[in-house]
Design a protein around this motif. Structure first.
Motif, PDB file in Angstrom:
ATOM      1  N   GLY A  84       0.789  -1.222   0.000  1.00  0.00           N
ATOM      2  CA  GLY A  84       0.000   0.000   0.000  1.00  0.00           C
ATOM      3  C   GLY A  84       0.822   1.274   0.000  1.00  0.00           C
ATOM      4  N   ALA A  85       2.144   1.155  -0.014  1.00  0.00           N
ATOM      5  CA  ALA A  85       3.015   2.329   0.016  1.00  0.00           C
ATOM      6  C   ALA A  85       3.748   2.442  -1.328  1.00  0.00           C
ATOM      7  CB  ALA A  85       3.998   2.228   1.176  1.00  0.00           C
ATOM      8  N   HIS A  86       4.844   3.199  -1.353  1.00  0.00           N
ATOM      9  CA  HIS A  86       5.562   3.379  -2.614  1.00  0.00           C
ATOM     10  C   HIS A  86       7.050   3.558  -2.365  1.00  0.00           C
ATOM     11  CE1 HIS A  86       5.180   7.627  -1.400  1.00  0.00           C
ATOM     12  NE2 HIS A  86       6.160   7.891  -2.227  1.00  0.00           N
ATOM     13  N   LEU A  87       7.814   3.531  -3.453  1.00  0.00           N
ATOM     14  CA  LEU A  87       9.250   3.791  -3.408  1.00  0.00           C
ATOM     15  C   LEU A  87       9.536   5.142  -4.050  1.00  0.00           C
ATOM     16  CD1 LEU A  87      10.856   0.408  -4.560  1.00  0.00           C
ATOM     17  CD2 LEU A  87      10.735   1.293  -2.238  1.00  0.00           C
ATOM     18  N   ARG A  88      10.546   5.832  -3.544  1.00  0.00           N
ATOM     19  CA  ARG A  88      11.114   6.973  -4.246  1.00  0.00           C
ATOM     20  C   ARG A  88      12.403   6.498  -4.908  1.00  0.00           C
ATOM     21  NH1 ARG A  88       9.172  11.718  -1.382  1.00  0.00           N
ATOM     22  NH2 ARG A  88       6.972  11.228  -1.035  1.00  0.00           N
ATOM     23  N   ILE A  89      12.541   6.766  -6.175  1.00  0.00           N
ATOM     24  CA  ILE A  89      13.731   6.341  -6.919  1.00  0.00           C
ATOM     25  C   ILE A  89      14.519   7.587  -7.282  1.00  0.00           C
ATOM     26  CG2 ILE A  89      14.597   5.124  -8.950  1.00  0.00           C
ATOM     27  CD1 ILE A  89      11.028   4.474  -8.004  1.00  0.00           C
ATOM     28  N   HIS A  90      15.821   7.570  -7.022  1.00  0.00           N
ATOM     29  CA  HIS A  90      16.658   8.755  -7.182  1.00  0.00           C
ATOM     30  C   HIS A  90      17.809   8.487  -8.159  1.00  0.00           C
ATOM     31  CE1 HIS A  90      15.116   9.121  -2.853  1.00  0.00           C
ATOM     32  NE2 HIS A  90      14.420   9.982  -3.574  1.00  0.00           N
ATOM     33  N   PRO A  91      17.572   8.670  -9.461  1.00  0.00           N
ATOM     34  CA  PRO A  91      18.587   8.312 -10.465  1.00  0.00           C
ATOM     35  C   PRO A  91      19.810   9.216 -10.480  1.00  0.00           C
ATOM     36  CG  PRO A  91      16.390   8.420 -11.435  1.00  0.00           C
ATOM     37  CD  PRO A  91      16.308   9.040 -10.098  1.00  0.00           C
ATOM     38  N   ILE A  92      19.706  10.445  -9.943  1.00  0.00           N
ATOM     39  CA  ILE A  92      20.868  11.344  -9.971  1.00  0.00           C
ATOM     40  C   ILE A  92      21.378  11.636  -8.559  1.00  0.00           C
ATOM     41  CG2 ILE A  92      20.255  12.376 -12.187  1.00  0.00           C
ATOM     42  CD1 ILE A  92      19.220  14.840 -10.617  1.00  0.00           C
ATOM     43  N   LEU A  93      21.106  10.731  -7.634  1.00  0.00           N
ATOM     44  CA  LEU A  93      21.523  10.926  -6.245  1.00  0.00           C
ATOM     45  C   LEU A  93      23.035  11.092  -6.132  1.00  0.00           C
ATOM     46  CD1 LEU A  93      20.189  10.973  -3.402  1.00  0.00           C
ATOM     47  CD2 LEU A  93      20.687   8.531  -3.240  1.00  0.00           C
ATOM     48  N   HIS A  94      23.784  10.432  -7.010  1.00  0.00           N
ATOM     49  CA  HIS A  94      25.237  10.421  -6.962  1.00  0.00           C
ATOM     50  C   HIS A  94      25.871  11.567  -7.753  1.00  0.00           C
ATOM     51  CE1 HIS A  94      23.682   8.171 -10.332  1.00  0.00           C
ATOM     52  NE2 HIS A  94      24.847   8.153 -10.938  1.00  0.00           N
ATOM     53  N   TRP A  95      25.071  12.436  -8.363  1.00  0.00           N
ATOM     54  CA  TRP A  95      25.583  13.571  -9.127  1.00  0.00           C
ATOM     55  C   TRP A  95      25.837  14.760  -8.205  1.00  0.00           C
ATOM     56  CZ3 TRP A  95      24.459  14.316 -14.860  1.00  0.00           C
ATOM     57  CH2 TRP A  95      24.172  13.103 -15.488  1.00  0.00           C
ATOM     58  N   THR A  96      26.638  15.728  -8.694  1.00  0.00           N
ATOM     59  CA  THR A  96      26.838  16.988  -7.984  1.00  0.00           C
ATOM     60  C   THR A  96      26.257  18.129  -8.821  1.00  0.00           C
ATOM     61  OG1 THR A  96      28.972  17.494  -9.016  1.00  0.00           O
ATOM     62  CG2 THR A  96      29.007  16.106  -7.014  1.00  0.00           C
ATOM     63  N   GLU A  97      26.191  19.302  -8.224  1.00  0.00           N
ATOM     64  CA  GLU A  97      25.710  20.473  -8.961  1.00  0.00           C
ATOM     65  C   GLU A  97      26.574  20.725 -10.198  1.00  0.00           C
ATOM     66  OE1 GLU A  97      24.627  25.207  -8.150  1.00  0.00           O
ATOM     67  OE2 GLU A  97      25.777  24.063  -6.669  1.00  0.00           O
TER      68      GLU A  97
END
Length: 264
Positions: free
Chosen positions: A169-182
């Protein structure tokens, strides 16, 4: 492969893992530089067209330039664009300080969108280097039934093995650019010639490094009027990226309270 090639390949892998292992996903499009890079990467991952919706949770308070960008590139990139409104300010926690309370409208709007569409995965463009709380995130991050995030209960992610099973009944947040910098974002934007909102470039000695709602986002002093100049500036500055966000200047726990409650 060079550094940007490696970042791109890792992000594309994350996109494909999310699409292959979850039933119903959407990409959260905030209209800023990070989520525009995400859309670019997703289009590469799926041969020029996103196989899932782009979701804009709209506070109604973005800059006019951001809305023009959304309307133009939503069509040019052939996005299945879903625009969902946020509730009024009196629907959110009154104990939050003013900017955090305003930002919390997005959390409530996101919950409404989740209830409407039943997504089990939301792709979001956060990066670890943006803010201390975001540095604690996982690539595949489980959320509770109310969208809440428990920083103390996160799955390990060794050797790119991700837990893609959201709680019932819940969900996932997926972060494809988590490892990137500004700097990575800007270098990739330049290399790929990704369109940008003009507010990121200096006008009269000021520009925006981070774009949010118009009433709680301010420009920073800068003479960088090209991406090359932005990259040089970033090598020299110690000013945080989100220094123009009113939210980041409020009480120390305001942002963490928002994140725990489901804020992006």
């Amino acid at each position: 492969m060079d550094h940007l090639d490696q970042l791109e390949a890792q992000s594309i892998y994350i996109f494909r893992e999310a699409f292959g292992r979850l039933k119903k996903i959407a990409l959260l499009w905030s209209l800023g530089k990070d989520s525009n890079v995400m859309i670019w990467l997703a289009r590469k991952a799926f041969f020029s067209r996103l196989p899932f919706p782009a979701l804009h949770v709209d506070t109604g308070k973005k800059f006019p330039e951001m809305y023009r960008f959304r309307d133009h590139y939503g069509k040019e990139w052939d996005l299945d664009l879903r625009v969902e409104p946020c509730p009024p300010i009196d629907a959110v926690d009154p104990t939050l300080p003013p900017a955090a309370r305003s930002a919390a409208r997005k959390t409530e709007g996101l919950k409404m969108a989740l209830a409407k569409y039943g997504f089990d995965g939301l792709i979001a463009g956060i990066r670890r280097d943006e803010e201390a709380t975001r540095a604690k995130e996982r690539v595949f991050s489980p959320r509770g039934l109310e969208g809440n995030w428990d920083v103390r209960d996160q799955p390990p992610e060794f050797w790119d093995h991700f837990n893609a099973s959201p709680p019932q009944g819940a969900h996932l947040r997926i972060h494809p650019i988590l490892h990137w910098t500004e700097s990575d974002i800007w270098a990739y934007t330049k290399r790929e010639n990704i369109p940008i909102i003009p507010l990121y470039l200096s006008q009269n000695g000021k520009r925006y490094r981070s774009l949010g709602d118009q009433d709680i986002t301010n420009p920073v002093a800068s003479n960088a009027s090209t991406i090359d100049e932005i990259l040089i500036e970033l090598e020299q500055t110690k000013v945080p990226e989100r220094s123009g966000r009113a939210l980041d200047h409020e009480t120390e726990d305001a942002f963490e309270r928002l994140r725990v409650a489901g804020y992006l």
